[in-house]
Design a protein around this motif. Structure first.
Motif, PDB file in Angstrom:
ATOM      1  N   TYR A  41      43.009  42.187  51.137  1.00 31.21           N
ATOM      2  CA  TYR A  41      44.178  42.449  50.280  1.00 31.21           C
ATOM      3  C   TYR A  41      43.703  42.850  48.877  1.00 31.21           C
ATOM      4  O   TYR A  41      44.272  43.743  48.251  1.00 31.21           O
ATOM      5  N   GLU A  42      42.643  42.149  48.428  1.00 24.88           N
ATOM      6  CA  GLU A  42      42.097  42.477  47.095  1.00 24.88           C
ATOM      7  C   GLU A  42      41.562  43.907  47.102  1.00 24.88           C
ATOM      8  O   GLU A  42      41.784  44.673  46.167  1.00 24.88           O
ATOM      9  N   LYS A  43      40.858  44.256  48.204  1.00 28.09           N
ATOM     10  CA  LYS A  43      40.282  45.603  48.315  1.00 28.09           C
ATOM     11  C   LYS A  43      41.384  46.676  48.287  1.00 28.09           C
ATOM     12  O   LYS A  43      41.229  47.724  47.661  1.00 28.09           O
TER      13      LYS A  43
ATOM     14  N   LYS B 297      49.783  43.285  46.196  1.00 29.15           N
ATOM     15  CA  LYS B 297      50.268  41.921  46.021  1.00 29.15           C
ATOM     16  C   LYS B 297      50.272  41.219  47.378  1.00 29.15           C
ATOM     17  O   LYS B 297      50.383  41.890  48.415  1.00 29.15           O
ATOM     18  N   ALA B 298      50.168  39.874  47.362  1.00 32.89           N
ATOM     19  CA  ALA B 298      50.113  39.154  48.646  1.00 32.89           C
ATOM     20  C   ALA B 298      50.879  37.845  48.584  1.00 32.89           C
ATOM     21  O   ALA B 298      50.881  37.134  47.574  1.00 32.89           O
ATOM     22  N   ILE B 299      51.556  37.561  49.726  1.00 34.54           N
ATOM     23  CA  ILE B 299      52.232  36.274  49.923  1.00 34.54           C
ATOM     24  C   ILE B 299      51.571  35.607  51.113  1.00 34.54           C
ATOM     25  O   ILE B 299      51.348  36.249  52.141  1.00 34.54           O
ATOM     26  N   TRP B 300      51.244  34.315  50.972  1.00 33.44           N
ATOM     27  CA  TRP B 300      50.758  33.528  52.113  1.00 33.44           C
ATOM     28  C   TRP B 300      51.785  32.464  52.463  1.00 33.44           C
ATOM     29  O   TRP B 300      52.695  32.178  51.692  1.00 33.44           O
ATOM     30  N   GLN B 301      51.599  31.845  53.641  1.00 29.37           N
ATOM     31  CA  GLN B 301      52.515  30.810  54.125  1.00 29.37           C
ATOM     32  C   GLN B 301      51.922  29.420  53.875  1.00 29.37           C
ATOM     33  O   GLN B 301      50.793  29.286  53.417  1.00 29.37           O
TER      34      GLN B 301
END
Ligand code: NAD
Length: 337
Positions: A99-101, A105-109
């Motif tokens: 995701y960084e690459k 933006k990112a959402i985790w559970q």
């Protein structure tokens, strides 16, 4: 206004629901979902018209199964502005570098721990803090349920402490690997269970202790909750506070079980029998004579309660709406809550 481009990585219990919920909104769209194997869930996703992205080494297997993939997971991420990671607990952390690459933006559970994003989310409790953030963790089903009841009582009466016992479903209904169990399992034996500290990842000032047991059922969890508040109150006051919350639903009319709640969801024609709201038994709301201790029962549908929260987290992070109350209303309306 252009819709926010959302990728859903991991299309299981939570991922398929997040994808459908995002699809139901008018300010965001699903640009793709990922599957690792061309199984029955992938076949349904294909039928529903989702573009399926897969690990590079499995492109051939999907082709052979008659559901050609739209590309690799990395290619899906390149097209997205935000990814909702719905892979099993622990896998999400391994996905962080991709995701960084991709620079998205990112959402985790809730299966991941708080440090993965440095911010844990519940729409009722801290929507505004998520506005414009790059990384967020939507807390688990039981933590979401607890935050939804603690926050409005805390804002109105001041919560001194919370004690909750969580009677957990053993597995989700489709799980043929882990269930059924023929026992009541202390999960874990130690007190507090992880739920109390997890609530504190959202509401750091709340004094809370939780204990958890697993029972042989797949439908829902049930909590017995006890809160001590700083302001005298009656059961009617608590009912009024809960009634003001669109994601708290009263269950009555003779309902005494999770089976009957799921039947209500079926009768309402809810997708997959989902019950997105906390289900509180109003008859169980009891305030002790000294007027500062509250008791009640509530049920939590583990498969669906965090779904509206994921939609709100997207809306906040993508700066589509800065007001949490408005986002909650918009999400609820689009889902048909
Ligand atoms: P699940 O096992 O039903 O689904 C996970 C999906 O991810 C599966 O389809 C699996 O094939 C896929 N997957 C595995 N590795 C992958 C990878 N490297 N890349 C892409 N896909 C991959 O799991 P779930 O129940 O949906 O849980 C997902 C997350 O949501 C976990 O963090 C869990 O703790 C959390 N959560 C689950 C529940 C629940 O009751 N099921 C409730 C709230 C939160």
């Amino acid at each position: 206004m252009a819709k926010a481009k959302i990728a859903v990585n991991g299309y299981g219990t939570i991922g398929k629901r997040v994808a459908d919920a995002v699809r139901a909104q008018d300010d965001m769209e699903v640009i793709g979902i990922s599957k690792t194997k061309p199984n029955y869930e992938a076949a349904v996703a294909h039928q529903l018209g989702y573009d399926i992205y897969v690990p590079a080494e499995n492109l051939g297997a999907f082709e052979k199964a008659g559901m050609p993939a739209a590309g690799t997971i990395e290619e899906m991420l390149e097209k997205a502005e935000l990814v909702v990671d719905c892979t099993p607990g622990g896998v999400g952390e391994k996905n962080k570098p991709i995701y960084e690459k991709a620079g998205i933006k990112a959402i985790w559970q809730g299966g991941e721990s708080h440090p993965i994003a440095g911010f844990s989310f519940n729409a009722t409790s801290n929507y505004e803090e998520a506005v414009g953030r790059d990384l967020t963790r939507v807390v688990s089903c039981n933590t979401t349920g607890l935050c939804r009841v603690i926050t409005p009582i805390d804002r109105k009466l001041g919560v001194n402490n919370v004690r909750a016992t969580i009677i957990r479903r053993a597995v989700d209904p489709n799980d043929i690997k882990k269930g059924p169990v023929n026992a009541i399992v202390l999960h874990p034996v130690k007190i507090p269970s992880h739920h109390g500290p997890d609530v504190q990842s959202v509401l750091s000032h709340i004094n809370i202790t939780t204990a958890a047991l697993v029972v042989p059922t797949t439908l829902m969890h049930v909590h017995t909750a006890n809160m001590e508040v700083n302001t005298d109150c009656t059961a009617e006051d608590i009912k009024k506070i809960f009634s003001s919350q669109s994601r708290i639903r009263f269950v009555g009319n003779g309902i005494t079980s999770t089976a009957e709640i799921i039947e209500v969801a079926r009768d309402l024609g809810r997708p997959r029998n989902d019950m997105w709201e906390n289900c509180v038994w109003p008859e169980s709301i009891t305030v002790t004579e000294n007027m500062n201790e509250i008791y009640f029962f509530m049920a939590i549908h583990q498969e669906s309660i965090t779904i509206p929260e994921n939609v709100d987290a997207i809306r906040a992070m993508m700066e589509l709406e800065s007001d949490g109350t408005k986002s909650i209303e918009k999400t609820n309306k689009a889902l048909g809550m």
